[in-house]
Design a protein around this motif. Structure first.
Motif, PDB file in Angstrom:
ATOM      1  N   PHE A  65     -11.278   5.455  -6.590  1.00 14.16           N
ATOM      2  CA  PHE A  65      -9.925   4.998  -6.947  1.00 14.16           C
ATOM      3  C   PHE A  65      -9.837   3.500  -6.690  1.00 14.16           C
ATOM      4  N   ALA A  66      -9.211   2.791  -7.622  1.00 15.31           N
ATOM      5  CA  ALA A  66      -8.935   1.363  -7.438  1.00 15.31           C
ATOM      6  C   ALA A  66      -7.644   1.019  -8.160  1.00 15.31           C
ATOM      7  N   GLU A  67      -6.757   0.337  -7.449  1.00 20.22           N
ATOM      8  CA  GLU A  67      -5.510  -0.159  -8.038  1.00 20.22           C
ATOM      9  C   GLU A  67      -5.106  -1.395  -7.247  1.00 20.22           C
ATOM     10  N   MET A  77       0.821  -1.191   0.000  1.00 15.21           N
ATOM     11  CA  MET A  77       0.000   0.000   0.000  1.00 15.21           C
ATOM     12  C   MET A  77       0.869   1.261   0.000  1.00 15.21           C
ATOM     13  N   LYS A  78       1.948   1.247   0.749  1.00  8.44           N
ATOM     14  CA  LYS A  78       2.767   2.455   0.861  1.00  8.44           C
ATOM     15  C   LYS A  78       3.340   2.892  -0.478  1.00  8.44           C
ATOM     16  N   ASN A  79       3.701   1.955  -1.348  1.00  4.54           N
ATOM     17  CA  ASN A  79       4.229   2.327  -2.662  1.00  4.54           C
ATOM     18  C   ASN A  79       3.187   3.077  -3.480  1.00  4.54           C
ATOM     19  N   THR A  80       1.946   2.604  -3.458  1.00  7.49           N
ATOM     20  CA  THR A  80       0.875   3.273  -4.199  1.00  7.49           C
ATOM     21  C   THR A  80       0.625   4.659  -3.629  1.00  7.49           C
ATOM     22  N   ILE A  81       0.548   4.769  -2.320  1.00  9.57           N
ATOM     23  CA  ILE A  81       0.283   6.059  -1.690  1.00  9.57           C
ATOM     24  C   ILE A  81       1.426   7.034  -1.945  1.00  9.57           C
ATOM     25  N   GLU A  82       2.662   6.556  -1.883  1.00  5.77           N
ATOM     26  CA  GLU A  82       3.811   7.433  -2.166  1.00  5.77           C
ATOM     27  C   GLU A  82       3.718   8.006  -3.574  1.00  5.77           C
ATOM     28  N   ARG A  83       3.246   7.206  -4.505  1.00  5.43           N
ATOM     29  CA  ARG A  83       3.094   7.677  -5.883  1.00  5.43           C
ATOM     30  C   ARG A  83       2.006   8.742  -5.991  1.00  5.43           C
ATOM     31  N   LEU A  84       1.005   8.668  -5.133  1.00  8.30           N
ATOM     32  CA  LEU A  84      -0.110   9.611  -5.177  1.00  8.30           C
ATOM     33  C   LEU A  84       0.164  10.906  -4.422  1.00  8.30           C
ATOM     34  N   SER A 136      -5.340  -3.988  -4.894  1.00  8.32           N
ATOM     35  CA  SER A 136      -6.240  -4.209  -3.756  1.00  8.32           C
ATOM     36  C   SER A 136      -6.452  -2.935  -2.939  1.00  8.32           C
ATOM     37  N   ILE A 137      -6.125  -1.782  -3.510  1.00  7.65           N
ATOM     38  CA  ILE A 137      -6.260  -0.508  -2.806  1.00  7.65           C
ATOM     39  C   ILE A 137      -7.406   0.287  -3.414  1.00  7.65           C
ATOM     40  N   PHE A 138      -8.269   0.769  -2.530  1.00  4.39           N
ATOM     41  CA  PHE A 138      -9.447   1.527  -2.950  1.00  4.39           C
ATOM     42  C   PHE A 138      -9.465   2.843  -2.194  1.00  4.39           C
ATOM     43  N   GLY A 139      -9.911   3.890  -2.871  1.00  3.31           N
ATOM     44  CA  GLY A 139      -9.884   5.196  -2.241  1.00  3.31           C
ATOM     45  C   GLY A 139     -11.102   6.033  -2.529  1.00  3.31           C
ATOM     46  N   PHE A 140     -11.282   7.043  -1.702  1.00  2.00           N
ATOM     47  CA  PHE A 140     -12.353   8.020  -1.894  1.00  2.00           C
ATOM     48  C   PHE A 140     -11.779   9.409  -1.627  1.00  2.00           C
ATOM     49  N   ASP A 141     -12.503  10.426  -2.093  1.00  2.00           N
ATOM     50  CA  ASP A 141     -12.032  11.789  -1.875  1.00  2.00           C
ATOM     51  C   ASP A 141     -13.094  12.601  -1.147  1.00  2.00           C
ATOM     52  N   THR A 142     -12.687  13.756  -0.687  1.00  2.00           N
ATOM     53  CA  THR A 142     -13.605  14.660   0.020  1.00  2.00           C
ATOM     54  C   THR A 142     -13.730  15.975  -0.747  1.00  2.00           C
ATOM     55  N   LEU A 143     -13.827  15.852  -2.054  1.00  2.00           N
ATOM     56  CA  LEU A 143     -13.933  17.023  -2.922  1.00  2.00           C
ATOM     57  C   LEU A 143     -15.277  17.040  -3.646  1.00  2.00           C
ATOM     58  N   HIS A 144     -16.315  16.644  -2.935  1.00  2.00           N
ATOM     59  CA  HIS A 144     -17.658  16.613  -3.506  1.00  2.00           C
ATOM     60  C   HIS A 144     -18.450  17.830  -3.038  1.00  2.00           C
ATOM     61  N   ILE A 145     -19.540  18.104  -3.710  1.00  2.00           N
ATOM     62  CA  ILE A 145     -20.353  19.256  -3.342  1.00  2.00           C
ATOM     63  C   ILE A 145     -20.894  19.125  -1.918  1.00  2.00           C
ATOM     64  N   ASN A 146     -21.058  17.882  -1.441  1.00  2.00           N
ATOM     65  CA  ASN A 146     -21.562  17.685  -0.082  1.00  2.00           C
ATOM     66  C   ASN A 146     -20.434  17.426   0.922  1.00  2.00           C
ATOM     67  N   SER A 147     -19.194  17.710   0.531  1.00  2.00           N
ATOM     68  CA  SER A 147     -18.060  17.629   1.450  1.00  2.00           C
ATOM     69  C   SER A 147     -17.985  18.912   2.266  1.00  2.00           C
ATOM     70  N   GLU A 194      -9.209  -9.085  -0.283  1.00  2.00           N
ATOM     71  CA  GLU A 194     -10.251  -9.959  -0.835  1.00  2.00           C
ATOM     72  C   GLU A 194     -10.936  -9.378  -2.069  1.00  2.00           C
ATOM     73  N   PHE A 195     -10.733  -8.096  -2.348  1.00  2.00           N
ATOM     74  CA  PHE A 195     -11.291  -7.469  -3.554  1.00  2.00           C
ATOM     75  C   PHE A 195     -10.209  -7.149  -4.585  1.00  2.00           C
ATOM     76  N   SER A 196      -9.033  -7.738  -4.448  1.00  2.00           N
ATOM     77  CA  SER A 196      -7.922  -7.467  -5.352  1.00  2.00           C
ATOM     78  C   SER A 196      -8.329  -7.696  -6.808  1.00  2.00           C
ATOM     79  N   GLY A 197      -7.967  -6.744  -7.653  1.00  2.00           N
ATOM     80  CA  GLY A 197      -8.245  -6.850  -9.082  1.00  2.00           C
ATOM     81  C   GLY A 197      -9.620  -6.353  -9.495  1.00  2.00           C
ATOM     82  N   LYS A 198     -10.444  -5.973  -8.559  1.00  2.00           N
ATOM     83  CA  LYS A 198     -11.777  -5.464  -8.895  1.00  2.00           C
ATOM     84  C   LYS A 198     -11.736  -3.942  -9.034  1.00  2.00           C
ATOM     85  N   GLY A 199     -12.677  -3.418  -9.769  1.00  2.00           N
ATOM     86  CA  GLY A 199     -12.815  -1.975  -9.892  1.00  2.00           C
ATOM     87  C   GLY A 199     -13.623  -1.422  -8.731  1.00  2.00           C
TER      88      GLY A 199
END
Length: 109
Positions: free
Chosen positions: A70-72, A1-8, A74-85, A50-55
């Motif tokens: 975000f999906a890469e 996970m740390k490699n993916t996050i470092e890239r982001l 087995s890592i999934f992400g969300f953001d807080t840049l929505h109109i209701n954030s 358990e969700f590795s490889g899924k979108g």
């Protein structure tokens, strides 16, 4: 996970935690996004083997804020840049939100 996050990362320092066997991360927004003070302050990521490889549209999102965006591997992400954030959605909020997701969707006690 740390490699993916470092890239982001874009000059910010991620905060990693483990909760009930799942790796979670809050990644503060860069200074560029600070021009939007009414929006959230961080994105959230979780490693779900358990969700590795899924979108992100292929896994249960429960009450994740705005759904997963975000999906890469087995890592999934969300953001807080929505109109209701809002500006209360900081790193602490993101980590708590991911813990609630784990309790809601992944752990069936």
């Amino acid at each position: 996970m740390k490699n993916t996050i470092e890239r982001l990362t874009s000059g910010t320092t991620p905060i990693f935690e483990e909760y009930k066997g799942y790796q979670i991360c809050a990644l503060p927004h860069s200074e560029v996004l600070s021009y939007f003070p009414d929006l959230g302050k961080a994105n959230g990521y979780i490693e779900i083997p358990e969700f590795s490889g899924k979108g992100y549209d292929d896994i249960p999102c429960g009450s994740i804020h705005g759904g997963f965006t975000f999906a890469e591997e087995s890592i999934f992400g969300f953001d807080t840049l929505h109109i209701n954030s809002n500006s209360d959605m900081d790193e602490k909020w993101v980590l708590q939100h991911l813990k609630e997701y784990i309790d809601e969707v992944l752990i069936n006690d």
